[in-house]
Write a protein that holds these residues in place. Structure first.
Motif, PDB file in Angstrom:
ATOM      1  N   LEU B  89      35.003   6.642  -8.213  1.00 29.88           N
ATOM      2  CA  LEU B  89      34.730   8.052  -8.495  1.00 29.88           C
ATOM      3  C   LEU B  89      33.318   8.456  -8.106  1.00 29.88           C
ATOM      4  O   LEU B  89      32.957   9.620  -8.179  1.00 29.88           O
ATOM      5  CB  LEU B  89      34.927   8.337  -9.990  1.00 29.88           C
ATOM      6  CG  LEU B  89      36.323   8.076 -10.537  1.00 29.88           C
ATOM      7  CD1 LEU B  89      36.336   8.266 -12.037  1.00 29.88           C
ATOM      8  CD2 LEU B  89      37.319   9.009  -9.884  1.00 29.88           C
ATOM      9  N   PRO B 141      36.121  -1.840 -16.184  1.00 35.70           N
ATOM     10  CA  PRO B 141      37.220  -1.258 -15.400  1.00 35.70           C
ATOM     11  C   PRO B 141      36.615  -0.385 -14.294  1.00 35.70           C
ATOM     12  O   PRO B 141      35.641   0.330 -14.550  1.00 35.70           O
ATOM     13  CB  PRO B 141      37.964  -0.391 -16.416  1.00 35.70           C
ATOM     14  CG  PRO B 141      37.495  -0.849 -17.753  1.00 35.70           C
ATOM     15  CD  PRO B 141      36.126  -1.408 -17.571  1.00 35.70           C
ATOM     16  N   PRO B 142      37.185  -0.465 -13.069  1.00 39.59           N
ATOM     17  CA  PRO B 142      36.605   0.298 -11.949  1.00 39.59           C
ATOM     18  C   PRO B 142      36.411   1.773 -12.277  1.00 39.59           C
ATOM     19  O   PRO B 142      35.427   2.393 -11.878  1.00 39.59           O
ATOM     20  CB  PRO B 142      37.636   0.122 -10.838  1.00 39.59           C
ATOM     21  CG  PRO B 142      38.343  -1.131 -11.174  1.00 39.59           C
ATOM     22  CD  PRO B 142      38.332  -1.259 -12.664  1.00 39.59           C
ATOM     23  N   PHE B 143      37.371   2.320 -13.021  1.00 38.54           N
ATOM     24  CA  PHE B 143      37.286   3.734 -13.372  1.00 38.54           C
ATOM     25  C   PHE B 143      35.998   4.046 -14.125  1.00 38.54           C
ATOM     26  O   PHE B 143      35.295   5.016 -13.826  1.00 38.54           O
ATOM     27  CB  PHE B 143      38.513   4.106 -14.229  1.00 38.54           C
ATOM     28  CG  PHE B 143      38.603   5.552 -14.573  1.00 38.54           C
ATOM     29  CD1 PHE B 143      39.193   6.444 -13.703  1.00 38.54           C
ATOM     30  CD2 PHE B 143      38.087   6.025 -15.766  1.00 38.54           C
ATOM     31  CE1 PHE B 143      39.274   7.780 -14.016  1.00 38.54           C
ATOM     32  CE2 PHE B 143      38.164   7.363 -16.092  1.00 38.54           C
ATOM     33  CZ  PHE B 143      38.758   8.243 -15.206  1.00 38.54           C
ATOM     34  N   LEU B 147      32.651   5.817 -12.690  1.00 40.83           N
ATOM     35  CA  LEU B 147      32.384   7.082 -13.387  1.00 40.83           C
ATOM     36  C   LEU B 147      30.915   7.117 -13.817  1.00 40.83           C
ATOM     37  O   LEU B 147      30.223   8.133 -13.669  1.00 40.83           O
ATOM     38  CB  LEU B 147      33.301   7.214 -14.605  1.00 40.83           C
ATOM     39  CG  LEU B 147      33.130   8.465 -15.453  1.00 40.83           C
ATOM     40  CD1 LEU B 147      33.537   9.695 -14.659  1.00 40.83           C
ATOM     41  CD2 LEU B 147      33.966   8.377 -16.722  1.00 40.83           C
ATOM     42  N   MET B 150      28.874   7.715 -10.842  1.00 42.94           N
ATOM     43  CA  MET B 150      28.987   9.126 -10.442  1.00 42.94           C
ATOM     44  C   MET B 150      27.946   9.977 -11.171  1.00 42.94           C
ATOM     45  O   MET B 150      27.266  10.811 -10.576  1.00 42.94           O
ATOM     46  CB  MET B 150      30.404   9.602 -10.761  1.00 42.94           C
ATOM     47  CG  MET B 150      30.623  11.091 -10.778  1.00 42.94           C
ATOM     48  SD  MET B 150      32.355  11.389 -11.261  1.00 42.94           S
ATOM     49  CE  MET B 150      32.280  13.134 -11.575  1.00 42.94           C
ATOM     50  N   MET B 151      27.798   9.718 -12.474  1.00 44.12           N
ATOM     51  CA  MET B 151      26.831  10.502 -13.257  1.00 44.12           C
ATOM     52  C   MET B 151      25.396  10.119 -12.902  1.00 44.12           C
ATOM     53  O   MET B 151      24.531  10.983 -12.774  1.00 44.12           O
ATOM     54  CB  MET B 151      27.068  10.267 -14.744  1.00 44.12           C
ATOM     55  CG  MET B 151      28.395  10.800 -15.222  1.00 44.12           C
ATOM     56  SD  MET B 151      28.661  10.326 -16.930  1.00 44.12           S
ATOM     57  CE  MET B 151      30.248  11.057 -17.227  1.00 44.12           C
ATOM     58  N   GLN B 154      24.515  11.685  -9.633  1.00 47.45           N
ATOM     59  CA  GLN B 154      24.326  13.132  -9.758  1.00 47.45           C
ATOM     60  C   GLN B 154      22.948  13.428 -10.346  1.00 47.45           C
ATOM     61  O   GLN B 154      22.207  14.276  -9.850  1.00 47.45           O
ATOM     62  CB  GLN B 154      25.420  13.726 -10.650  1.00 47.45           C
ATOM     63  CG  GLN B 154      25.352  15.234 -10.720  1.00 47.45           C
ATOM     64  CD  GLN B 154      26.361  15.812 -11.708  1.00 47.45           C
ATOM     65  OE1 GLN B 154      26.796  15.135 -12.639  1.00 47.45           O
ATOM     66  NE2 GLN B 154      26.740  17.049 -11.492  1.00 47.45           N
ATOM     67  N   LEU B 158      19.332  15.027  -8.426  1.00 47.14           N
ATOM     68  CA  LEU B 158      18.584  16.197  -8.917  1.00 47.14           C
ATOM     69  C   LEU B 158      17.129  15.832  -9.198  1.00 47.14           C
ATOM     70  O   LEU B 158      16.209  16.564  -8.832  1.00 47.14           O
ATOM     71  CB  LEU B 158      19.234  16.735 -10.194  1.00 47.14           C
ATOM     72  CG  LEU B 158      20.606  17.382 -10.008  1.00 47.14           C
ATOM     73  CD1 LEU B 158      21.261  17.638 -11.347  1.00 47.14           C
ATOM     74  CD2 LEU B 158      20.464  18.675  -9.228  1.00 47.14           C
ATOM     75  N   GLN B 262      22.950  19.836  -5.516  1.00 45.54           N
ATOM     76  CA  GLN B 262      23.956  20.210  -6.513  1.00 45.54           C
ATOM     77  C   GLN B 262      25.379  20.036  -5.982  1.00 45.54           C
ATOM     78  O   GLN B 262      26.336  20.206  -6.712  1.00 45.54           O
ATOM     79  CB  GLN B 262      23.737  21.648  -6.995  1.00 45.54           C
ATOM     80  CG  GLN B 262      24.308  22.736  -6.120  1.00 45.54           C
ATOM     81  CD  GLN B 262      23.490  22.962  -4.848  1.00 45.54           C
ATOM     82  OE1 GLN B 262      22.572  22.198  -4.549  1.00 45.54           O
ATOM     83  NE2 GLN B 262      23.833  23.979  -4.098  1.00 45.54           N
ATOM     84  N   LEU B 263      25.516  19.667  -4.713  1.00 41.74           N
ATOM     85  CA  LEU B 263      26.836  19.545  -4.104  1.00 41.74           C
ATOM     86  C   LEU B 263      27.503  18.215  -4.482  1.00 41.74           C
ATOM     87  O   LEU B 263      26.863  17.342  -5.027  1.00 41.74           O
ATOM     88  CB  LEU B 263      26.645  19.576  -2.584  1.00 41.74           C
ATOM     89  CG  LEU B 263      27.611  20.373  -1.753  1.00 41.74           C
ATOM     90  CD1 LEU B 263      26.949  21.667  -1.340  1.00 41.74           C
ATOM     91  CD2 LEU B 263      27.963  19.579  -0.531  1.00 41.74           C
ATOM     92  N   VAL B 265      30.283  17.172  -6.460  1.00 45.24           N
ATOM     93  CA  VAL B 265      31.268  16.940  -7.516  1.00 45.24           C
ATOM     94  C   VAL B 265      32.619  17.472  -7.060  1.00 45.24           C
ATOM     95  O   VAL B 265      32.711  18.588  -6.562  1.00 45.24           O
ATOM     96  CB  VAL B 265      30.839  17.638  -8.827  1.00 45.24           C
ATOM     97  CG1 VAL B 265      31.895  17.448  -9.907  1.00 45.24           C
ATOM     98  CG2 VAL B 265      29.512  17.084  -9.286  1.00 45.24           C
ATOM     99  N   TYR B 267      34.386  16.199  -4.587  1.00 47.13           N
ATOM    100  CA  TYR B 267      34.705  15.653  -3.266  1.00 47.13           C
ATOM    101  C   TYR B 267      35.444  14.322  -3.394  1.00 47.13           C
ATOM    102  O   TYR B 267      36.273  13.975  -2.566  1.00 47.13           O
ATOM    103  CB  TYR B 267      33.423  15.469  -2.432  1.00 47.13           C
ATOM    104  CG  TYR B 267      32.875  16.762  -1.852  1.00 47.13           C
ATOM    105  CD1 TYR B 267      32.565  17.830  -2.677  1.00 47.13           C
ATOM    106  CD2 TYR B 267      32.681  16.897  -0.490  1.00 47.13           C
ATOM    107  CE1 TYR B 267      32.058  19.010  -2.146  1.00 47.13           C
ATOM    108  CE2 TYR B 267      32.175  18.069   0.055  1.00 47.13           C
ATOM    109  CZ  TYR B 267      31.876  19.116  -0.779  1.00 47.13           C
ATOM    110  OH  TYR B 267      31.387  20.282  -0.253  1.00 47.13           O
ATOM    111  N   LEU B 269      37.634  13.444  -5.579  1.00 47.55           N
ATOM    112  CA  LEU B 269      39.062  13.625  -5.851  1.00 47.55           C
ATOM    113  C   LEU B 269      39.809  14.051  -4.594  1.00 47.55           C
ATOM    114  O   LEU B 269      40.945  13.646  -4.368  1.00 47.55           O
ATOM    115  CB  LEU B 269      39.256  14.640  -6.986  1.00 47.55           C
ATOM    116  CG  LEU B 269      38.669  14.192  -8.326  1.00 47.55           C
ATOM    117  CD1 LEU B 269      38.888  15.252  -9.390  1.00 47.55           C
ATOM    118  CD2 LEU B 269      39.267  12.867  -8.771  1.00 47.55           C
TER     119      LEU B 269
END
Lengths: 332, 339
Positions: B89, B141-143, B147, B150-151, B154, B158, B262-263, B265, B267, B269
């Protein structure tokens, strides 16, 4: 078994990711001045809860707020959700701000009704709320300092009409079909065209969420679909830059298509300077930030405030870009 | 895929025949999946060409290909991860962080462009490496592991950029990475996507790396017990996916001539959807690079076509969602029947 676990994990993946991503916000509160404990110290504390944080526009609002805070000798905190769709995250920020007990709160509502219960909580806690950019449908909030977005959209339409000679097909790349600025900048434009320019036809309106890449692809599709298109209007910075990128990528000569943008930012100012974009509407985000802090202090002192302060919108193009009053409201 | 059980009394020749049949069935199924995906793409192209005169023009087709490039490159990399039965993710915001790092090095530090590009790719690889370690050794777990990444990505994008875009206007030639045309009238970003697709195809189907990717996805335990260091391979697989994410970040920045912090999030999925439409199984053990490429093209042809027809944005989302659901349903139906 390994697989069944993984399957279960994967099953909820999409929704879960979206929900969690929503909470992951870039809303780190920013403090100006020395941090001070509690709201009852000698320095007044003002908590600003904005619609956003990452966008250049909100950063400019923050700059204005911090300038005013320094001049008035108060402290401001500034926070906002990562995206302007995260109503829930914003309400949590407002709740947290009320719990901290500042002397006043400045609030820009993402949703005009979801905020009503929290306004009641602030009222019983005795914290005055002043509003900026967009208001809440509660009697408790005082003065809304904002741009009149309908008027701004109409101003964009008048300039577009003049530039294309009052006739032809135009398209709109919007940034939101939901939030009030997206809706009003579009409606202000559409109503002005329909009322006063019968020979101009709005052939398409699509929304790219202000995402530069998506807006560029939308603009390219619009240009492909409507070979007679003479003008495109982008309702915020990301949408406008998307149109500029589309025109550049297609190799159209500068000025062949009349592009009208919204807000400023370095890329948009450059595009206007080199003639790819005809001009844009700018608001006064620094002025909005200043006004909300000044109003907050006035509210703390029990002064009577007007219901609405229009912080103004201005047309700017290559001609007046350097004028001091325009340069003052443009941000990088 | 499993054939009916053979009784021990059966002659070995029967077993060989059964195995042969199994292999042929697997091949046929793979062909069917890609055939279906490809068929869908052709149907969409035909439909939109008939629906609008302005669809099938080179300018628009080139626009569709360019719109596919960033998502396509992300999807190629993440095909490996999904083939292992994992998920990544972090590719959307990871791509953004890579773009920001390219900007920091090439613009803020003023180093030669090549270092900026390498910094972007290295950032992607590093995030992939960390994802891999978290999944393989820390057993996250990979999820969850991705995840978290991902945070982190992000937030870092910034923080590092100071919450403002980094413009490459002072870096001549950067835009050409995406928009130059080494092959006349084909943007370089598209060329890069096709080259990476060829590389990914080679990796997945012709190398030990690819075989272990599939083996881990089919049965990680059995692969480990047969003497393969699955943990090390998992780390390698996630790192390779990270390299693709880094390249996507550089291509994105080049196309926008700026790094937009800010771009990104959402993508991830879209990329995952492209992979699944292309027939790679979310359960692992089956992956197709050609399918992923077709899946990514289906997504962008669909979106472009709906835009050309001036369908409302809200309905575009509904249609794309329905197509994803149908694609995955068709896939599961085939699996259930054991075709």
């Amino acid at each position: 078994m390994r697989f069944s676990k993984r399957t279960a994990l994967v099953a909820g993946a999409a929704t879960f990711a979206l929900a969690l991503a929503g909470c992951s916000g870039g809303g780190a509160p920013a403090t100006s001045g020395e941090p001070e404990a509690g709201g009852d110290g000698e320095t007044l504390q003002i908590a600003l809860v904005s619609k956003g944080f990452q966008h250049q526009f909100w950063q400019a609002v923050r700059t204005g707020a911090e300038e005013a805070a320094e001049e008035l000798g108060v402290e401001v905190t500034f926070e906002g959700p990562a995206a302007e769709t995260e109503i829930d995250a914003q309400l949590q920020m407002l709740q947290a701000a009320i719990d901290r007990g500042p002397d006043a709160i400045g609030y820009a509502a993402l949703d005009p009704q979801a905020c009503i219960p929290l306004y009641e909580a602030a009222e019983s806690a005795g914290i005055p709320i002043v509003e900026f950019d967009a208001g809440c449908e509660s009697e408790y909030g005082q003065n809304l300092a904002a741009t009149d977005s309908m008027a701004a959209g109409a101003l964009a339409a008048q300039n577009m009409a003049e530039l294309i000679g009052g006739e032809g097909q135009v398209g709109i790349v919007g940034h939101s079909q939901i939030n009030s600025t997206g809706v009003e900048r579009r409606d202000g434009f559409v109503e002005e065209i329909e009322a006063n320019y019968p020979d101009i036809e709005i052939v398409d309106i699509q929304y790219g969420d202000g995402d530069h890449l998506r807006s560029a692809d939308i603009a390219k599709a619009m240009i492909a679909a409507h070979p007679d298109l003479v003008g495109l209007y982008g309702t915020n910075e990301g949408s406008a830059i998307g149109i500029v990128n589309a025109v550049t990528e297609l190799g159209l000569p500068a000025g062949e298509l009349t592009i009208v943008g919204f807000d400023s930012g370095a890329a948009q100012v450059d595009a206007i300077r080199n003639g790819v974009m005809a001009g844009a509407i700018t608001q006064d985000p620094i002025g909005i930030g200043r006004t909300v802090v000044e109003n907050a202090v006035a509210a703390i002192n029990g002064e009577e405030l007007d219901d609405f302060t229009d912080t103004g919108s201005y047309w700017y193009d290559a001609e007046n870009l350097e004028d001091p009053e325009i340069a003052a409201v443009l941000y990088e | 895929m499993s054939q009916t059980t053979q009784s021990p009394a059966d002659a070995p020749s029967d077993e060989a025949v059964a195995k042969e049949r199994g292999a042929r069935a697997a091949l046929w199924r793979k062909g069917l999946q890609q055939g279906l995906a490809f068929g869908t793409l052709v149907v969409l192209l035909l439909f939109f060409s008939i629906a609008s005169n302005n669809f099938f023009t080179w300018s628009n087709i080139s626009g569709i290909l360019l719109a596919t490039a960033v998502i396509g490159i992300l999807a190629l990399g993440t095909t490996f991860v999904i083939t292992t039965g994992g998920i990544d993710l972090s590719i959307g915001t990871g791509m953004t962080l890579a773009a920001v790092m390219t900007g920091i090095v090439a613009v803020n530090l003023g180093l030669p462009l090549i270092f900026g590009v390498l910094a972007g790719i290295a950032t992607g690889a590093l995030m992939g490496l960390i994802n891999g370690i978290n999944v393989a050794y820390l057993k996250l777990p990979p999820f969850i592991a991705t995840l978290a990444m991902m945070m982190v990505a992000q937030g870092l994008a910034l923080v590092i950029s100071g919450v403002r875009p980094i413009y490459f206007s002072g870096v001549p030639g950067f835009k050409d990475i995406a928009l130059g045309t080494l092959i006349p009238s084909l943007p370089n970003a598209v060329l890069i996507m096709f080259i990476l697709a060829a590389v990914a195809y080679f990796l997945l189907s012709k190398t030990v790396f690819g075989r272990y990717t599939v083996a881990i996805g089919s049965n990680e335990e059995a692969t480990r017990l047969s003497g393969v260091n699955t943990n090390r391979w998992l780390v390698t697989i996630y790192t390779v996916a990270g390299v693709f994410t880094g390249i996507a970040g550089v291509v994105l920045a080049a196309r926008l001539d700026s790094a937009q912090p800010q771009l990104g999030v959402g993508y991830e999925l879209q990329a995952i959807a492209a992979v699944i439409i292309g027939g790679t199984s979310l359960l692992g053990g089956r992956g197709s690079i050609v399918g992923t490429l077709i899946g990514a093209l289906i997504m962008s042809v669909l979106i472009n076509g709906l835009r050309i027809m001036s369908i409302q944005t809200e309905w575009q989302n509904v249609v794309v969602g329905v197509v994803i659901a149908i694609a995955v349903f068709a896939d599961s139906l085939r699996n259930r029947r054991g075709l």
